[in-house]
Motif scaffolding. Structure first.
Motif, PDB file in Angstrom:
ATOM      1  N   ASP A  98      -5.832   1.202   7.135  1.00 34.94           N
ATOM      2  CA  ASP A  98      -5.754   0.459   5.886  1.00 34.94           C
ATOM      3  C   ASP A  98      -6.760  -0.699   5.903  1.00 34.94           C
ATOM      4  N   THR A 105       0.858  -1.181   0.000  1.00 29.04           N
ATOM      5  CA  THR A 105       0.000   0.000   0.000  1.00 29.04           C
ATOM      6  C   THR A 105       0.891   1.228   0.000  1.00 29.04           C
ATOM      7  N   GLY A 109      -6.146   3.468  -4.710  1.00 30.54           N
ATOM      8  CA  GLY A 109      -6.399   3.178  -3.301  1.00 30.54           C
ATOM      9  C   GLY A 109      -7.812   3.481  -2.841  1.00 30.54           C
ATOM     10  N   THR A 167      -1.624  -1.017  -4.096  1.00 26.46           N
ATOM     11  CA  THR A 167      -2.735  -0.059  -4.120  1.00 26.46           C
ATOM     12  C   THR A 167      -2.233   1.322  -3.739  1.00 26.46           C
ATOM     13  N   SER A 181       2.925  -1.196   4.108  1.00 29.66           N
ATOM     14  CA  SER A 181       2.532   0.174   3.764  1.00 29.66           C
ATOM     15  C   SER A 181       3.804   0.987   3.653  1.00 29.66           C
ATOM     16  N   SER A 209      -6.282  -3.628   2.598  1.00 31.29           N
ATOM     17  CA  SER A 209      -5.434  -4.819   2.608  1.00 31.29           C
ATOM     18  C   SER A 209      -6.166  -6.026   3.179  1.00 31.29           C
TER      19      SER A 209
END
Lengths: 415, 415
Positions: free
Chosen positions: B19, B7, B151, B66, B41, B22
């Motif tokens: 997040d 991410t 995202g 993402t 991340s 995920s």
């Protein structure tokens, strides 16, 4: 000064739980000027944990590890950390006392597996966990700090607040970090970017601007990094003021809060009340508002008029209006908002009716057709919106559009 | 076969957003037999993204990325991915068409910065994003698959469901996996485990049982791994049938759907209708129901009666009842549910009133005190519930308890 967060445990990797710990920890670290470089979730496997520790130590100065310390799994995590440092395990008397006390309090016998919770790597400094049996552990090796904490959120939070944050502040020379967020509504990221391009280009290298878009809203976040917090805050606030001045027609809040909370605050400060007449949003706007403590000062209530009968009986929409123009029409939404104002006796009202989908559309009124009305006794705005065919998104976009219209109407009427 | 999720974006690293992508992606990958090895991340920095891609490619076969695809300056993901593969950027006509269409639909001019969204690394296969302007990108290099997605959750989910998952299934040789989920409500994990211990013990090694608890509900998920999907499905269904037979009094659904959807299905099959009178849940139950397509067949509507005035005017709760017993009382919730039945003319109604908190409690009625009533014309159940002082959790627990009570009442009355 950089930090990394490593979360150990399979439940995140199979998607069973969302990792909320890391965001919370990251926010706490940011407040004291420690920037998080990376967050990693890794499996309960020795080699994988060792690799993750190695990779993190090459990037960061502080490595915070959560999870993998339960009584069934602590063998592997604690032992792996000990192996990473090349040390053995020792029993920690303070931890054993803490564990014994907790078991005594719940009248449960102390099993061998629980006794093992007092075993820690020989080079660690124990952080006593008053909320659970797994100890926090602090390591200082090769100029880096490593902290291991349990993954249970309230145990981790206790250790962070009471032990880790104070210890980090006293141990490290930390730079100042200052953030300032501006919430805008109703204008796209690229249009905003164009409007403030010259301000953004003039930012000094130690102040960064981020665009955080979310369904009809964009958060503009300025982050400043430096030595003196006071100086930095002045600088960041100065740039924020210039941005706000430039795009003030779309600024909903000058802090990092959700759109509906900004509206609640604005109305509460002015003693204004709100009611709702929701059809296609189905209670979502009411839920958005009422999730916030104190919303009852502003929000009187509303009706979720899913059926035409309820639109007539509770809101007083005329039968002929529904017959002639249909439930999804400017005429109906107008009578809905007027009905809400009249019946619920609020200063402002929002009404929404539409076809959320994925079915129910017609050639005239395709899925995604939504009418929104916002009104006070003296003012009224009615708009037709056209979205796509995703139900959830149509509901959320309708809600944020309605809040945007309410915000505009209140500002235009000087309220 | 292993996967990793990366991410990109500072908003997770400063703890501004959690997040959730995920966990959702990990769950989807698990369903097709792809195990997630690590979730990372990382920041919006070129070198960091390159390192993360390199590390992930050494551990996994499939790397899903993402974030970082917005049109503004803070997004450097695409260029960095091109550099990672050593290729240039090209304009993709399909993406440009998609972007142009989206801007045309909203009657906005296409700026240069938006046009740039159609630029993609030369070696990528574009996955058209019908929900937004940033394209999905699929790369197949050195025996590894890389996928980059925006995202924004609903854009990422669209791409995963419509493009990435089908393409992964057709490209990779994945083992057969069969899942079967049983949704139970109103009984704790350990009690359920004890009731089905012998069935669980008898499971063959290639069939696993997972307990997935969530606020008053427990999902029992059987997962079978093997070669032949047909054979596996028979086996898994057979064990599922034994579990369902054993705990059928708490089974709400024999598939993986939310509790409110199970109730909607049950009522729709029987032609039953429902209305709501919500106070402390503030529209949350209405929102739960109306997020599902087709809910209008069952759900007529409801009132969010946050103020006492609305409880009286819309639901017909007597002024004396509110005066004498208060808004949070068995008497008031009874009149609320009766008012909903009478005014909204539904077969069943739910009423909820309580103190969600964190403020507003008294010694008699502390925060977390919630009254729920469920009724049909012939039957009625009223219950007092006692929760903690967390507002969000109180709202969610009240809702799930109310749905559980409705389910029980409908089953007991043979409807």
């Amino acid at each position: 000064m950089l930090a990394e967060i490593i979360t150990i445990g399979d439940e995140i990797l199979i998607g069973q739980i969302v990792d909320t710990n890391s965001a919370w920890i990251a926010a706490q670290l940011n407040l004291i000027g420690l920037r998080v470089k990376q967050i990693s979730s890794v499996s309960d496997e020795r080699e994988h944990i060792l690799t993750a520790l190695g990779e993190a130590s090459r990037r960061a100065d502080v490595i915070l590890i959560t999870g993998g310390l339960g009584p069934t799994k602590d063998d592997i995590t604690k032992k792996t950390i000990a192996d990473y440092f090349g040390v053995g395990m020792v029993e920690n008397p303070e931890t054993l006392e803490n564990v014994s006390k907790i078991f005594a309090r719940f009248n449960r016998p102390l099993l061998d597996v629980n006794r093992q919770q007092a075993l820690v790597p020989a080079n660690c400094q124990v952080l006593i966990n008053r909320n659970g049996t797994a100890p926090g552990m602090w390591f200082s090796e090769n100029g880096k700090i490593y902290v291991s904490m349990p993954g249970v959120p309230h145990e981790m939070m206790y250790l962070m607040e009471e032990e880790v944050i104070p210890k980090l502040k006293s141990t490290l020379k930390l730079p100042a970090i200052v953030h300032k967020t501006i919430l805008t509504i109703g204008e796209g990221e690229s249009f905003l970017a164009r409007r403030i391009a010259d301000i953004e280009d003039a930012l000094p290298p130690h102040i960064k601007l981020a665009y955080l878009p979310k369904l009809g809203q964009v958060r503009l976040r300025l982050s400043g990094y430096g030595e003196s917090e006071g100086r930095l805050r002045e600088e960041v606030n100065d740039y924020a003021a210039r941005i706000i001045e430039r795009v003030k027609n779309v600024v909903l809040a000058e802090e990092d809060i959700p759109a509906e909370k900004a509206i609640l605050n604005y109305m509460a400060e002015r003693g204004l009340t709100l009611s709702l007449a929701e059809s296609c949003t189905g209670g979502y706007i009411a839920h958005l508002l009422t999730q916030h403590p104190g919303s009852s000062k502003v929000f009187l209530g509303g009706v979720v008029a899913y059926s035409n009968n309820l639109k007539e009986s509770v809101l007083g929409v005329k039968h002929e209006t529904l017959e002639q123009f249909g439930a999804v029409s400017g005429e109906t939404v107008t009578e809905m908002v007027e009905g809400a104002l009249a019946h619920f006796k609020s200063d402002y009202a929002i009404a929404v009716t539409g076809i959320a989908g994925p079915d129910g559309g017609t050639p005239d009124k395709p899925v995604g057709t939504v009418w929104v009305a916002v009104a006070s006794v003296n003012n009224k705005v009615v708009k037709k919106l056209t979205f796509g065919n995703k139900r959830k998104e149509n509901i959320e976009r309708s809600a944020i559009s309605a809040l945007n219209m309410l915000n505009t109407l209140m500002h235009e009427s000087g309220k």
